[in-house]
Design a protein around this motif. Structure first.
Motif, PDB file in Angstrom:
ATOM      1  N   ILE A 278       6.918 -46.672  50.805  1.00 16.23           N
ATOM      2  CA  ILE A 278       7.681 -45.621  51.504  1.00 16.23           C
ATOM      3  C   ILE A 278       8.906 -45.221  50.689  1.00 16.23           C
ATOM      4  O   ILE A 278       9.240 -44.037  50.585  1.00 16.23           O
ATOM      5  CB  ILE A 278       8.086 -46.098  52.914  1.00 16.23           C
ATOM      6  N   ALA A 279       9.579 -46.209  50.101  1.00 19.36           N
ATOM      7  CA  ALA A 279      10.736 -45.913  49.250  1.00 19.36           C
ATOM      8  C   ALA A 279      10.307 -45.120  48.016  1.00 19.36           C
ATOM      9  O   ALA A 279      10.978 -44.166  47.605  1.00 19.36           O
ATOM     10  CB  ALA A 279      11.430 -47.209  48.849  1.00 19.36           C
ATOM     11  N   TYR A 280       9.176 -45.532  47.417  1.00 19.08           N
ATOM     12  CA  TYR A 280       8.635 -44.781  46.277  1.00 19.08           C
ATOM     13  C   TYR A 280       8.338 -43.329  46.684  1.00 19.08           C
ATOM     14  O   TYR A 280       8.652 -42.385  45.957  1.00 19.08           O
ATOM     15  CB  TYR A 280       7.355 -45.442  45.770  1.00 19.08           C
ATOM     16  N   SER A 312      -1.356 -40.999  51.723  1.00 20.45           N
ATOM     17  CA  SER A 312      -1.291 -39.539  51.796  1.00 20.45           C
ATOM     18  C   SER A 312       0.140 -39.029  51.629  1.00 20.45           C
ATOM     19  O   SER A 312       0.361 -37.977  51.021  1.00 20.45           O
ATOM     20  CB  SER A 312      -1.868 -39.052  53.129  1.00 20.45           C
ATOM     21  N   SER A 313       1.125 -39.776  52.129  1.00 17.93           N
ATOM     22  CA  SER A 313       2.529 -39.352  52.012  1.00 17.93           C
ATOM     23  C   SER A 313       2.964 -39.295  50.547  1.00 17.93           C
ATOM     24  O   SER A 313       3.774 -38.447  50.160  1.00 17.93           O
ATOM     25  CB  SER A 313       3.440 -40.300  52.786  1.00 17.93           C
ATOM     26  N   THR A 314       2.424 -40.208  49.727  1.00 18.80           N
ATOM     27  CA  THR A 314       2.748 -40.204  48.297  1.00 18.80           C
ATOM     28  C   THR A 314       2.326 -38.885  47.670  1.00 18.80           C
ATOM     29  O   THR A 314       3.090 -38.234  46.952  1.00 18.80           O
ATOM     30  CB  THR A 314       2.023 -41.363  47.578  1.00 18.80           C
ATOM     31  N   VAL A 315       1.095 -38.491  47.953  1.00 21.81           N
ATOM     32  CA  VAL A 315       0.533 -37.276  47.358  1.00 21.81           C
ATOM     33  C   VAL A 315       1.246 -36.030  47.895  1.00 21.81           C
ATOM     34  O   VAL A 315       1.548 -35.103  47.145  1.00 21.81           O
ATOM     35  CB  VAL A 315      -0.986 -37.199  47.634  1.00 21.81           C
ATOM     36  N   VAL A 316       1.519 -36.021  49.194  1.00 24.48           N
ATOM     37  CA  VAL A 316       2.222 -34.877  49.788  1.00 24.48           C
ATOM     38  C   VAL A 316       3.579 -34.689  49.119  1.00 24.48           C
ATOM     39  O   VAL A 316       3.994 -33.558  48.825  1.00 24.48           O
ATOM     40  CB  VAL A 316       2.395 -35.070  51.315  1.00 24.48           C
ATOM     41  N   GLY A 317       4.275 -35.808  48.844  1.00 30.07           N
ATOM     42  CA  GLY A 317       5.567 -35.722  48.175  1.00 30.07           C
ATOM     43  C   GLY A 317       5.465 -35.236  46.747  1.00 30.07           C
ATOM     44  O   GLY A 317       6.384 -34.585  46.237  1.00 30.07           O
TER      45      GLY A 317
END
Length: 785
Positions: A278-280, A312-317
């Protein structure tokens, strides 16, 4: 032979055994022993067993035990209702609740209502959820904190933010859980200002905070880019000892990143000894939204080494949604990565890709991805509708919104705001009013973004009075709201009203922006208020410390040029501290046409042909200037350049809405089903107008045709056909509204004035520059446009 007696175990033994069980196998063995010890009818033991089986996902075993239990009490019913819901079998929760009410004399309590309402929320059964809320109120649990949290969460899941706030406001002393639910749900629905308000009220009421409170509120502050608010939250979190919670710290990373302070975000990230994914994600997203795509990609690669399974949050970011231009290849590469690892099935990923493709003007790619998505969230619908609206494909935006309505997908404030913007572009007031009614029905009218979009829509659809009514009824206004009202007045030529609103905005200490000054300068320009415009421009620089942007300089050139002060406008351009661009020279050239200054027109056009050689509009403008000066040779030369370079002039078209159906006319159109009647009406009008003194203005028509042919050429301009059609298909005395994609010509302007007089109609025309309100042979612009 001797037999050893086996001592029977009591209830407490089995309750302890059940509590300590860690697997379904342990519980099944325990259940067998409970039966052997004759406790299978003991209510407390069976209830504890059912609860533990549900917690360990053995819901079928729990159901079987309950179905064979003779007289379950309310607590056991609550346990199984909750168990079904926690095991994603929400429909069975509703079934058990129905059985409880229909087959027993037991009365549901606050736990029953909370559990079953939560199940309805997860099922997205809006009607059932509202009905259950009614049951809770009738049952006396409507104001219970536990039930209130479930009801608020349910309405927020349905996107009914207004209903959620009504319930929340009625609960006298909301606790931390309820406040957190309200904050998190408001964030999820894009109501960030409301989230901050709930947090502030928690401070005033001295409600206890926890780490979730801070994390959720920080998300709202980050989305609003309210750095001062975020820093105040940071001070409070340090004071209360929550700052170093990893998910709170991650919230601060997002806050500083989204407010453009990547150095602080990086420093906070480095203070986390073992940053989780999440931090990443927060850092990757921060780099992306600050145009540091190389750093974002490098950190993504680093993450893949330490956490091979990104989410998915990694990619969205990582997707360059905020600054997509120049990153089509990167976006396509990310798309391929998502396809390879199955992340494309995540609706958040598909939505982000739809957004980035839309912003890169790859609207067909965006729609293909949208159509292929197996599950479409509300955010996905909003992204596609917004994509169409931003790319000017307003018809498709409206059609997709109507498809949403048919599928009974409830909109949220973002949906309403976007579709109102499309209505404003299209000038579709009847549709805009329908959307307004929908906003009222959904309790979105109080949302500041929806109300601001309503002001913009009504102003751009010709109803400045309705726009002002919405403005006056708003309890709170932000800078965008004030700007929309100023711009609306400017668009309608009501410069004095625009100045008055601007002064009120200054007196109210609302933060001014560059848009504020553009809006008020535009209003002054279109009303000939040179002195007032110059004073505002001076105040912008001297009193408010704004460095003028090209659009401010262009407004000043336009202001001076329209007023006939061409030399002063030229001197202003030459003294500008920045290099003058097409906007400034274009404003001067337009003024030269109005005031017939050939010398300055040549100079301005030379600059424009150098700066923007592909813009055919400047060539047409110069040709018309030469034609008006009867310099036909020069006019023909300019037109020959256009022909040789294959430059195409934007064809004129006019839209009129009759009974909510749009009709678009082009110049000389013959394809309309009522063409013959339209031209007959036009001929009839022309006859009456000639008697009243109207003469066709053929100054800018082609010079190498007979005068009679020139009259025919201007007689069939699209706005004339639209007005004739409107007169045929509307009630006597009613208002006619049309929208023209280009600036209205002198002849059509005069034509409309005469039509308004002989037919005693009010005719409202929106052209590319402004609104014209024609009444009794006069135009609101005072022939100054």
């Amino acid at each position: 032979m001797f037999y050893r007696a086996i001592a029977k175990r009591d209830r407490n033994f089995f309750l302890k055994l059940i509590t300590n069980a860690t697997t379904q196998s342990h519980l099944r063995q325990t259940h067998a022993q409970i039966i052997l010890n004759g406790l299978n009818s003991d209510l407390a033991t069976v209830t504890k067993l059912v609860q533990k089986l549900s917690d360990l996902a053995a819901i079928s075993d729990a159901t079987l035990i309950c179905s064979n239990f003779p007289n379950p009490d309310l607590f056991l019913y609550n346990v199984i209702i909750r168990g079904f819901s926690r095991n994603n079998n929400h429909s069975n929760s509703l079934f058990i609740y129905r059985k409880l009410r229909q087959n027993t004399a037991l009365k549901p309590d606050n736990f029953t209502y909370a559990f079953v309402i939560s199940a309805a929320s997860k099922l997205l059964c809006e009607k059932v959820g509202s009905c259950l809320h009614g049951h809770a109120i009738v049952g006396g649990s409507g104001l219970d904190l536990f039930v209130g949290s479930a009801v608020v969460d349910m309405y927020l899941n349905f996107g009914k933010v207004g209903y959620a706030y009504k319930v929340f406001d009625e609960i006298p002393e909301p606790d931390t859980v309820l406040c957190n639910t309200m904050i998190s749900g408001s964030v999820k629905n894009g109501c960030f200002d409301e989230s901050i308000k709930v947090f502030k009220n928690m401070i005033l009421r001295e409600t206890r905070f926890d780490s979730t409170t801070f994390a959720a509120t920080l998300t709202a502050a980050a989305e609003l880019q309210e750095l001062k608010v975020g820093m105040a939250i940071e001070c409070l979190s340090i004071k209360l000892g929550f700052h170093w919670h990893v998910h709170v710290l991650t919230g601060f990373i997002s806050l500083y990143a989204k407010c453009g302070d990547m150095s602080t975000a990086r420093r906070l990230f480095e203070q986390i000894e073992h940053p989780d994914i999440i931090a990443y994600n927060a850092m990757i997203s921060g780099f992306s939204c600050n145009q540091e795509m190389e750093s974002a990609v490098d950190l993504f690669r680093e993450l893949l080494v330490s956490h091979p399974r990104v989410n998915s949050s990694t990619v969205v970011g990582l997707i360059p949604v905020f600054y997509p231009f120049g990153h089509l290849v990167l976006s396509s590469t990310i798309h391929c990565f998502c396809l390879k690892y199955g992340l494309i099935l995540k609706t958040s990923v598909a939505t982000a890709l739809v957004t980035v493709y839309s912003r890169l003007n790859e609207i067909d790619l965006a729609r293909k991805l949208f159509d292929e998505s197996p599950e479409k969230s509300l955010a996905a619908w909003n992204a596609m509708i917004s994509g169409y609206a931003q790319n000017g494909v307003t018809d498709n935006a409206i059609a997709l919104f109507q498809q949403m309505q048919k599928l009974k997908i409830p909109p949220n404030p973002t949906t309403i705001t976007t579709i109102l913007s499309a209505c404003a572009q299209l000038g579709a007031q009847s549709l805009g009013k329908w959307v307004h009614d929908l906003a009222k029905k959904e309790n979105f009218e109080s949302n500041i973004y929806v109300s601001t979009a309503l002001i913009d829509m009504y102003a751009k659809c010709g109803s400045i009075e309705e726009a002002r009514r919405v403005f006056d009824t708003m309890p709170e206004k932000n800078a965008v709201t004030w700007n929309a009202m100023i711009s609306g007045y400017g668009l309608h030529g009501h410069a004095h009203e625009a100045l008055k609103i601007f002064d009120e905005m200054v007196d109210s200490k609302v933060p001014l922006s560059g848009v504020s000054f553009v809006s008020v300068l535009y209003a002054c320009s279109h009303a000939g208020l040179v002195k007032e415009g110059e004073e505002i421009f001076h105040a912008m620089v001297q009193d408010h410390g704004f460095e003028p942007l090209p659009e401010h300089y262009a407004c000043m050139v336009d202001l001076l040029g329209r007023a006939g002060e061409l030399q002063k406008a030229f001197d202003f351009i030459m003294k500008m501290p920045v290099e003058p661009g097409p906007a400034m020279w274009g404003a001067l050239l337009s003024a030269c046409k109005t005031h017939k200054n050939i010398e300055l027109a040549r100079l301005a056009s030379d600059k424009l042909f150098e700066l923007d050689p592909e813009n055919v509009g400047y060539h047409v403008l110069l040709s018309n200037i030469h034609t008006a000066d009867k310099n036909y040779h020069e006019a023909a030369s300019v037109r020959q350049v256009v022909k040789n370079r294959n430059l195409a002039k934007t064809p004129g078209c006019t839209l009129i809405e009759i009974d909510k159906i749009p009709h678009v006319f082009t110049s000389g159109q013959q394809s309309h089903q009522e063409t013959e009647a339209i031209y007959a009406m036009l001929e009839k009008l022309m006859g009456k107008m000639r008697e009243a003194g109207f003469r066709t203005d053929t100054v800018t028509a082609l010079h190498d045709v007979e005068e009679e042919e020139k009259e025919l050429m201007v007689k069939v301009h699209s706005e004339k056909l639209a007005i004739a059609y409107g007169l045929m298909n509307t009630e006597r005395g009613s208002e006619i509204r049309i929208i023209k994609n280009l600036r209205v010509c002198i002849d059509c302007h005069n034509f409309t004035k005469f039509v308004s007089k002989i037919t005693e109609r009010v005719i409202v025309v929106r052209d590319a520059n402004r609104f014209h309100h024609f009444k009794d042979g006069q135009c609101s612009c005072g022939d100054y446009w």
